[in-house]
Structures are given as structure tokens and as C-alpha cells.
Design an enzyme around this catalytic site. Sequence first.
Site, PDB file in Angstrom:
ATOM      1  N   TYR A 150       7.624   5.175   9.609  1.00  0.00           N
ATOM      2  CA  TYR A 150       8.364   3.925   9.390  1.00  0.00           C
ATOM      3  C   TYR A 150       9.095   3.564  10.673  1.00  0.00           C
ATOM      4  O   TYR A 150      10.110   4.172  11.012  1.00  0.00           O
ATOM      5  CB  TYR A 150       9.337   4.122   8.219  1.00  0.00           C
ATOM      6  CG  TYR A 150      10.171   2.926   7.832  1.00  0.00           C
ATOM      7  CD1 TYR A 150       9.920   1.639   8.320  1.00  0.00           C
ATOM      8  CD2 TYR A 150      11.232   3.090   6.940  1.00  0.00           C
ATOM      9  CE1 TYR A 150      10.693   0.561   7.941  1.00  0.00           C
ATOM     10  CE2 TYR A 150      12.014   2.010   6.557  1.00  0.00           C
ATOM     11  CZ  TYR A 150      11.748   0.747   7.054  1.00  0.00           C
ATOM     12  OH  TYR A 150      12.523  -0.323   6.682  1.00  0.00           O
ATOM     13  N   LYS A 153       4.403   2.098   8.375  1.00  0.00           N
ATOM     14  CA  LYS A 153       5.087   0.864   7.984  1.00  0.00           C
ATOM     15  C   LYS A 153       5.719   0.318   9.253  1.00  0.00           C
ATOM     16  O   LYS A 153       6.650   0.895   9.795  1.00  0.00           O
ATOM     17  CB  LYS A 153       6.153   1.153   6.920  1.00  0.00           C
ATOM     18  CG  LYS A 153       6.974  -0.071   6.535  1.00  0.00           C
ATOM     19  CD  LYS A 153       8.098   0.298   5.578  1.00  0.00           C
ATOM     20  CE  LYS A 153       8.974  -0.915   5.269  1.00  0.00           C
ATOM     21  NZ  LYS A 153      10.135  -0.555   4.404  1.00  0.00           N
TER      22      LYS A 153
END
Length: 292
Positions: free
Chosen positions: A132, A161
Site C-alpha cells: 500500500y 494498492k
Amino acid sequence: MFEGLFTALVTPFKNGKIDYTATEKLIERQIAGGVDGIVPVGTTGESPTVSYEEHKEFISRVVKFVGGRIKVIAGTGSNSTEEAVCLSRSARDHGVDGLLLVNPYYNKPTQQGLIRHFSEIAKAVNIPVVLYNIPGRTGVNFLPENIKILIDECSNIVAIKEASGDIAQMMRVIELCGERLTLLSGDDNLLLPVLAIGGRGIVSVLSNIIPADVKKVITLYETGNIEEARKQFYRLLPLCRGMFLETNPIPVKRSLELMGLCSGEIRLPLTPLSVQNSAVLESMLREYGVLQ
């Protein structure tokens, strides 16, 4: 492995404690809306103010509520590698499908530090990991060349992400990592552009409110209905902006409260949506048709 729509699930609170009745209802609504998975205890789930005990119990209960019907990717990141390993092992033991690991925040590690941090965690759990990258919150940007080094070392790191907001950087990740690493948008505002460059879905805040409508953008795009996907995306765009009238998850929690789905209760240092922005948000929701 992780493609499509993943909802960054809110953590409902009631009188200072996690509201599991509301949590189960929210999850059932997500499943009915056709999402591919949910992400509990991430940024939208207020992970910084959830205790370790709450964190572990919430993931355990979410996995039980879901019962294998969709994927569960648990947020288990930390700016301490040891703590991230502990949370990740607990989530693994509760039966999650994967882990979401945010860049270590505040202590601003070097690129080598990022590689070693994620490598230590990935090797400690041996289940699928989603990186992320969100420099705006963490103060550090994980660069594509170093992401490639990491995934060559750790076969269970399967997706990222990407919330840098930098489309050129995302393109470089895809160029270097190809099919080896699935790129998911970390920003509702960029869903369509990310799909256009080769991204395979999104971890969405907005889908807490309208899961089926966000999913429709992805389905239309993937089936070649590009113009219809574009129309659907631009229909959602005002609400995408509405979710960031103030710091996430303040607006999305207020939205869910207005919809009668859970309390808008939020933990300090975050505070409830201002009266002015609440009126703006309510107007947006009514214009879209979420509220009557």
C-alpha cells in the site's frame, strides 16, 4: 488473485466500542452489491485508533461474517516491522485471504528499509500480500524500481494498492512488474484512468455507500463497454470528491449515518464532519439518489 472491487471497510463504533451488529449488516450489503472483497482495519477502518485487541477481534469476526463468500484482505501494516509481523500472523491465523501492508509512516525509512520491512513481513506469514503506497499519509514513496526488487525476492507479494496519485509512477510499476504484480487504484477519483493504463481494480472508499455502482465501472470497462464505463465513472465523480471533503473516513462515516446504516461516531484525533460540509455532502447524496 486480487482483482476487481475491494471496499475499504469502515469500522462502526457505538458508545466508544466497535458495533458488530452494524458491521455484519454493512458486510451483507457489500456482498449483495457484488464486491470482490473487503479490506477491514485499513485507513478507512481507522486503524491508528483501534487497539491491538480490537484489531485482532475485528478481523476474526469479519472473516466469520464473510464465511468465504468474498475475499478478506486485512490491514496489518505498522511503522514497526515487529508489530506488523505480529498483526499479520494474527490475521493469517484468523483465516484472511491476504494482507494489506502500508508503507511505514512517520519514521521515513529509506528505499532499502522499505524493501527489508516488507520482506520480513511477507516471509513471516507466507500468505498473499498487497503493498500500500500512499506517500501523502506516510511521508515516504516506494519507488517502482525497488518494488520490482522486492517482488523478485518475495513470491507472495501479489498486488499493490497505489495511492500516490501519480499515473506516470503507476505506469512504471506496471511496465517493470507486468503480470507479476496486480495494480489496484487507491483513489476513487482515479479508477477509470488506472483501468486504462492496465490496473485491475480498486480499493474503494465510495463503495461503502454504493458498491454496485462502483463495481459497474469495472465490469463495463472489462467487457469492452468503454464509453458506458466512462459515463458511469463521471456519474460517480462528484461523490468521489465528496468522500474527501474532510479527512477520510470522516465523510464516508457521515454518509453511512445519513443512510441509517451505522453511527457516524469517529475517534479522536479525527472529529465529526463540520456542519457546513455535512450540508454539502447531504446535498450530493440527495442529488445522486442515495438519499430521498
